[in-house]
Write an enzyme that holds these catalytic residues in place. Sequence first.
Site, PDB file in Angstrom:
ATOM      1  N   ASP A   7       7.590   0.029   6.175  1.00  0.00           N
ATOM      2  CA  ASP A   7       6.878   1.217   5.668  1.00  0.00           C
ATOM      3  C   ASP A   7       6.144   0.829   4.392  1.00  0.00           C
ATOM      4  OD1 ASP A   7       6.094   3.971   5.509  1.00  0.00           O
ATOM      5  OD2 ASP A   7       7.595   4.285   3.957  1.00  0.00           O
ATOM      6  N   SER A   8       5.187   1.671   4.007  1.00  0.00           N
ATOM      7  CA  SER A   8       4.492   1.455   2.740  1.00  0.00           C
ATOM      8  C   SER A   8       5.466   1.562   1.567  1.00  0.00           C
ATOM      9  CB  SER A   8       3.401   2.512   2.571  1.00  0.00           C
ATOM     10  OG  SER A   8       3.998   3.796   2.538  1.00  0.00           O
ATOM     11  N   TYR A  39      -0.148   4.407   1.021  1.00  0.00           N
ATOM     12  CA  TYR A  39      -1.205   3.932   1.913  1.00  0.00           C
ATOM     13  C   TYR A  39      -2.157   5.075   2.287  1.00  0.00           C
ATOM     14  CZ  TYR A  39       0.922  -0.640   3.207  1.00  0.00           C
ATOM     15  OH  TYR A  39       1.407  -1.924   3.227  1.00  0.00           O
ATOM     16  N   GLY A  40      -1.634   6.297   2.249  1.00  0.00           N
ATOM     17  CA  GLY A  40      -2.362   7.437   2.816  1.00  0.00           C
ATOM     18  C   GLY A  40      -3.665   7.780   2.139  1.00  0.00           C
ATOM     19  N   CYS A  70       5.872   3.961   9.694  1.00  0.00           N
ATOM     20  CA  CYS A  70       4.855   4.512   8.798  1.00  0.00           C
ATOM     21  C   CYS A  70       3.731   5.012   9.694  1.00  0.00           C
ATOM     22  CB  CYS A  70       4.353   3.403   7.870  1.00  0.00           C
ATOM     23  SG  CYS A  70       3.019   3.921   6.773  1.00  0.00           S
ATOM     24  N   THR A  72       0.918   6.235   8.805  1.00  0.00           N
ATOM     25  CA  THR A  72      -0.388   5.847   8.297  1.00  0.00           C
ATOM     26  C   THR A  72      -0.740   4.444   8.787  1.00  0.00           C
ATOM     27  OG1 THR A  72       0.154   7.188   6.373  1.00  0.00           O
ATOM     28  CG2 THR A  72      -1.750   5.729   6.171  1.00  0.00           C
ATOM     29  N   GLU A 162       7.706   8.734  -4.095  1.00  0.00           N
ATOM     30  CA  GLU A 162       7.844   7.337  -4.564  1.00  0.00           C
ATOM     31  C   GLU A 162       8.203   7.311  -6.048  1.00  0.00           C
ATOM     32  OE1 GLU A 162       7.399   4.098  -2.988  1.00  0.00           O
ATOM     33  OE2 GLU A 162       7.669   5.264  -1.165  1.00  0.00           O
ATOM     34  N   CYS A 194       4.700  11.998   8.733  1.00  0.00           N
ATOM     35  CA  CYS A 194       4.798  10.950   7.711  1.00  0.00           C
ATOM     36  C   CYS A 194       6.288  10.743   7.488  1.00  0.00           C
ATOM     37  CB  CYS A 194       4.125  11.411   6.424  1.00  0.00           C
ATOM     38  SG  CYS A 194       4.504  10.358   4.986  1.00  0.00           S
ATOM     39  N   THR A 195       6.720   9.501   7.481  1.00  0.00           N
ATOM     40  CA  THR A 195       8.163   9.251   7.430  1.00  0.00           C
ATOM     41  C   THR A 195       8.782   9.570   6.067  1.00  0.00           C
ATOM     42  OG1 THR A 195       7.703   6.915   7.009  1.00  0.00           O
ATOM     43  CG2 THR A 195       8.171   7.548   9.289  1.00  0.00           C
ATOM     44  N   HIS A 196       7.942   9.815   5.066  1.00  0.00           N
ATOM     45  CA  HIS A 196       8.491  10.287   3.787  1.00  0.00           C
ATOM     46  C   HIS A 196       8.932  11.767   3.886  1.00  0.00           C
ATOM     47  CE1 HIS A 196       6.575   6.713   2.043  1.00  0.00           C
ATOM     48  NE2 HIS A 196       7.135   6.981   0.880  1.00  0.00           N
TER      49      HIS A 196
HETATM   50  N1  DGL Z   1       5.629   6.899   5.241  1.00  0.00           N
HETATM   51  C1  DGL Z   1       4.204   6.727   5.395  1.00  0.00           C
HETATM   52  C2  DGL Z   1       3.757   7.472   6.645  1.00  0.00           C
HETATM   53  O1  DGL Z   1       4.583   7.697   7.528  1.00  0.00           O
HETATM   54  C3  DGL Z   1       3.584   7.109   4.100  1.00  0.00           C
HETATM   55  C4  DGL Z   1       2.214   6.615   3.925  1.00  0.00           C
HETATM   56  C5  DGL Z   1       1.753   6.441   2.507  1.00  0.00           C
HETATM   57  O2  DGL Z   1       2.162   5.469   1.888  1.00  0.00           O
HETATM   58  O3  DGL Z   1       0.920   7.253   2.086  1.00  0.00           O
HETATM   59  O4  DGL Z   1       2.609   7.832   6.799  1.00  0.00           O
END
Ligand code: DGL
Length: 269
Positions: A7-8, A39-40, A70, A72, A162, A194-196
């Site tokens: 993931d990012s 990353y988004g 992730c 994204t 984050e 989004c996994t966050h």
């Molecule tokens: N967890 C990432 C996702 O599922 C987050 C992307 C990000 O870093 O913006 O999209």
Amino acid sequence: MAVGIFDSGLGGLTVLDAAQKRLPDVDFLYYGDNSHAPYGVRDAEDIYQLTHKAVHDMWDRGCNLVILACNTASAAALRRMQEAGVPEGKRVLGVFVPLIEALTERQWGDNSPPREVAVKHVALFATPATVASRAFQRELAFRAIGVDVEAQACGGVVDAIEDGDMILAEALVKSHVDALLRKMPRPEAAILGCTHYPLMEDIFQKALGPDVQVFSQGRLVADSLAHYLERRPEMIGGGAAGYLTTGNAGRVSSRATQFLRREITFEAA
Ligand code: DGL
């Protein structure tokens, strides 16, 4: 012997946690590109280059299979990486398909033509890059017809998570849900794309109300990984398990420990 989870940043831990519970005998190598998160808000080329570098690093460390935990990266880089060709014996998979199969009531790997499904109005919450890619709508269109998707780009939420600023993250989630409900007052389902966001799942559910079914990826991806490894046990791969980050290992470890409520120790990638 380890399966790679990428993931990012910290969001992929929601997928890792579910995968560890579902597959207690499988080891995992987690890789968070925290120094480049989020990353988004990056463009597709940038996301591709970062994802490509991290996945190759994980393959070089002995993983055969890397899951892009992730959305994204899955939206911006997965197809391009697969089309460019992956090294022999290696695979990279994303996280959209298990979610969309659950939403469209399909069994794992059912590739029959698109059909009508029970859910007609779907709210999608995702990063600006995922929303702009329309990858979710594309995957859905392969499987379902007549589904209206309203997407909300949730700017700021990943940065706040984050940074460990959960008060800001909560306020942003509420305002993004409000904005979505103004465009689509009665969604039947909401996708946390989004996994966050599963780290804020209670806040999404409360803001959306009890009648909205919230889909998040952890368990769905873990189930689909279990099916995959049953058929392809050689993809468990080699190499050491552990937690790697491109960011500050101490800070990332303490956030991860807080989120998963167990001791997690990251090392520098
Ligand atoms: N967890 C990432 C996702 O599922 C987050 C992307 C990000 O870093 O913006 O999209």
